[in-house]
Enzyme design. Structure first.
Site, short mmCIF file in Angstrom:
data_model
loop_
_atom_site.label_atom_id
_atom_site.label_comp_id
_atom_site.label_asym_id
_atom_site.label_seq_id
_atom_site.Cartn_x
_atom_site.Cartn_y
_atom_site.Cartn_z
N GLN B 243 0.83 -1.20 0.00
CA GLN B 243 0.00 0.00 0.00
C GLN B 243 0.87 1.26 0.00
OE1 GLN B 243 -2.62 0.96 3.52
NE2 GLN B 243 -4.21 0.48 2.03
N HIS B 245 0.85 5.62 -0.20
CA HIS B 245 0.06 6.83 0.00
C HIS B 245 0.63 7.88 -0.96
CE1 HIS B 245 -1.74 10.30 1.89
NE2 HIS B 245 -2.49 9.50 2.62
N ARG B 289 -6.34 7.09 -4.27
CA ARG B 289 -4.91 7.11 -3.94
C ARG B 289 -4.03 6.61 -5.06
NH1 ARG B 289 -4.29 4.99 2.32
NH2 ARG B 289 -5.26 6.80 3.28
N HIS B 356 3.67 2.38 2.54
CA HIS B 356 3.02 2.45 3.86
C HIS B 356 2.81 1.09 4.53
CE1 HIS B 356 0.82 4.31 7.03
NE2 HIS B 356 -0.35 3.83 6.68
#
Lengths: 87, 590
Positions: B243, B245, B289, B356
């Site tokens: 993930q 950001h 995102r 992240h």
């Protein structure tokens, strides 16, 4: 500091204590060690030693300006650490 | 020290890692009168759990109507249907109890006026299976991770858990049958080595954000447990799902919250263009995102980046009234002043996508048992080995984790793994015999850094690895980019064999620790880039420019990567929950 008494080990031991749970603290503390730590006098080094024992969240609040220490020695050191991080 | 002189200690359970997952498991075990050792390379309350500020999800329905089944739906949908639905049901059902347990352990959850636990709304939460916004996240102000970690540590001290603070785990130990029987560790202070013999071992070492140059993760997040598992012959699952950001501070990594764009902030390139207007004409800077992340990457890649290196874009907030900045985004202002020496009221913030959270990890079932494919069985438990938290892949986050589910994951599955261990210990009262060859391998791996005379530098290789991973396995993924990543990481892995360190001392040799961490990162990087190059679809956080659609027919399956021959295998997603109907895959629209 006494447990890390051998001079040649001071940097490694101190650096390891600067490995924290938050990236912000890693950056602030490591850049301080690189740029400013050797310029401190012995009493300031003792304050730094004491500050490294603080919990991560408290360090975060002090360094990010969410909280201020009533101990001027600590607040002065916090300012120095903050200044060494900005690029 | 000669290998035969290395001392040995025996425990019922060894836990490697002292974040929330490890400490929750340790407490459960210690309270059941098991002898528990926790090995942590940093002092336990300096684990990365402390950085989790948001909170933990549980359908308590204290603020808005809620139930665990809605939480389950949101988690399955958030995972882009790659999450295992039995594990997700288990987690969502267990969530309220996990919150109340933490409350009893001393976590000061924020309260409503009526005395109940306050719950805040987070992205991806819905009522009634995709309806109105839900409010499901329980928080202790903005320091939930800190409160959980400290409460669990204090409870463990009370329960007499044995801590090996500032010890580094080198490798897992096993017998000739492959049963896991503890780990080879050393004391970072003294360099003294120790063989910890344990009937059961739990990996709880967290994620691997240090794979990437720009990350929100602390320096300690080097994927140590994942590296150890790979070397012990275990696969890693779904490592392509990482993930990101979109707006981290460039060159630093820490997050600038989406709230900054929500308050009217916008992104510009070196020409001063609001480039998001081209990539997402209606949502613009508030696009999802992955879209914003890829747009930033493209601007930089095509030469429109800002700064002397043209390696970032700018987030402008200086047009906002100062009172808006001060009242609604005070944290951002302080962060910029501290780390950049600029006030966003006067100057724009340099930003770049930041890594992240590791969705993949060591494959486990919902009891925390590490499971591997054996012949025709895709999920055969490995005797004695467990994993929980970010280093594990159970898999409740699938292709994408929802905010507020990571603290829940570590607490639910830390406890669940401990409960299974307690049952195992009742039936397995004696220690098995460790294969001496495996001890020798761990010894040699550690001591190769005492004698190696290669001319490559650990620091240089780590920096290059982080750069290669960011450029070739980050937010912009095509076959060419990923293939290049495979090639470049493979070259770095070869170079690492010729790396050496100048510090050969025993006492506090952190250079050696960093070398061992890099070996772990390298193994995890290979797993990540090989897995990503093979998955020719876009799902959750794995977003391909050349395969833009999710392909449920071809790819609704878990990736398994093993180090031996760098081989990929696949296994089906567990779409059948424990007690309710499956949620079949649908387009993931919010």
């Amino acid at each position: 500091m006494s447990e890390y008494a051998m001079p040649e080990q001071v940097n490694s031991a101190l650096r390891w204590r600067c490995r924290r749970g938050m990236l912000e603290l890693d950056i602030l503390l490591n850049e301080f060690i690189d740029k400013k730590y050797t310029l401190l006098d012995n009493s300031q080094k003792e304050v730094f030693d004491q500050v490294l024992d603080y919990p991560d969240q408290l360090l975060f609040d002090l360094f990010l300006g969410h909280m201020e220490s009533s101990d001027t020695k600590v607040s002065d050191l916090v300012q120095t650490i903050r200044q060494s991080a900005s690029v | 020290m000669n290998i035969e002189d290395i001392p040995r200690r025996r425990f019922d359970a060894l836990i490697i890692g002292a974040g929330g997952g490890g400490l929750r498991a340790a407490l459960q075990l210690a309270e059941a009168d098991a002898s528990v050792a926790v090995v942590s390379k940093v002092f336990p309350t300096r684990s990365h759990t402390v950085a989790a500020q948001g909170g933990m999800n549980a359908a308590l329905a204290n603020v808005l109507p809620d139930n665990w089944h809605w939480h389950m739906f949101d988690t399955v949908k958030g995972s882009d249907y790659l999450g295992d639905q039995d594990a997700i049901e288990y987690m969502c059902r267990a969530a309220p109890k996990a919150v109340y347990e933490m409350e009893h352990f001393g976590v000061p959850f924020s309260r409503l006026d009526n005395g109940k636990i306050y719950q805040r709304p987070f992205g991806g939460q819905s009522q009634n299976f995709g309806g109105e916004q839900a409010a499901r996240t329980c928080a202790a102000a903005d320091r939930t991770g800190h409160a959980i970690l400290h409460s669990l540590y204090q409870q463990n001290i009370r329960a007499k858990t044995h801590f090996f603070d500032e010890y580094f785990a080198v490798d897992l130990l096993k017998d000739e049958q492959g049963n896991i029987l503890g780990a080879y560790v050393f004391d970072i202070h003294s360099g003294e080595e120790l063989i910890i013999e344990a009937k059961t071992t739990l990996l709880a070492t967290g994620g691997a954000g240090q794979l990437f140059r720009t990350t929100t993760n602390a320096l300690i997040n080097t994927g140590d447990g994942m590296g150890m598992a790979l070397r012990a012959g275990m696969p890693l699952q779904d490592m392509e799902f990482f993930q990101f950001h979109p707006t981290g501070i460039a060159g630093r990594g820490m997050l600038i919250t989406e709230g900054a764009r929500g308050e009217g902030g916008y992104l510009v390139n070196a020409k001063g263009e609001r480039f998001m207007e081209r990539y997402a004409p209606s949502a613009k800077d508030l696009a999802s995102r992955d879209v914003v992340s890829r747009s930033i990457y493209t601007e930089v890649k095509e030469g429109r980046g800002c700064g002397p290196e043209k390696d970032h874009v700018l987030l402008k907030l200086d047009h906002l009234p100062e009172d808006v900045l001060q009242s609604r985004l005070p944290g951002i202002r302080q962060t910029c002043i501290t780390f950049l020496g600029i006030d966003p009221a006067d100057q724009p913030i340099p930003v770049y996508p930041t890594a992240h959270y590791t969705m993949g990890g060591v494959p486990t079932n919902r009891h925390g048992q590490v499971v591997i494919p054996v012949k025709d069985t895709p999920e055969e438990p490995v005797t004695g080995l467990y994993a929980a938290g970010e280093c594990a892949c159970v898999s409740v986050h699938g292709a994408n984790r929802l905010g507020g589910n990571s603290l829940l994951d570590i607490l639910v599955f830390g406890r669940s793994a401990a409960n299974h261990i307690i049952e195992y210990l009742k039936e397995n009262r004696f220690h098995k015999v460790i294969d001496e060859k495996v001890i020798k391998q761990a010894y040699n791996r550690l001591h190769r850094w005492d004698t190696n005379s290669g001319d490559e530098s650990v620091d240089d290789i780590r920096h290059e690895l982080q750069k290669v991973m960011e450029e070739n396995c980050g937010v912009f993924r095509t076959q060419d980019v990923l293939n290049n990543g495979v090639e470049e990481v493979s070259k770095l892995a070869e170079r690492l064999k010729n790396a050496s360190i100048t510090d050969q001392s025993e006492l506090f040799n952190t250079a050696r620790v960093e070398a061992l961490e890099l070996e772990n990162l390298m193994d995890v990087a290979l797993a990540t880039v090989y897995s990503a190059a093979a998955r020719t679809e876009s799902r959750g956080a794995h977003s391909r420019v050349d395969f833009t659609e999710r392909d449920d027919k071809g790819w609704m399956r878990h990736t398994l990567y093993t180090s031996e021959e760098r081989k990929l295998d696949y296994k089906p997603v567990r779409t059948k929950p424990m007690s309710v109907d499956s949620f079949p895959p649908k387009p993931r629209v919010y």
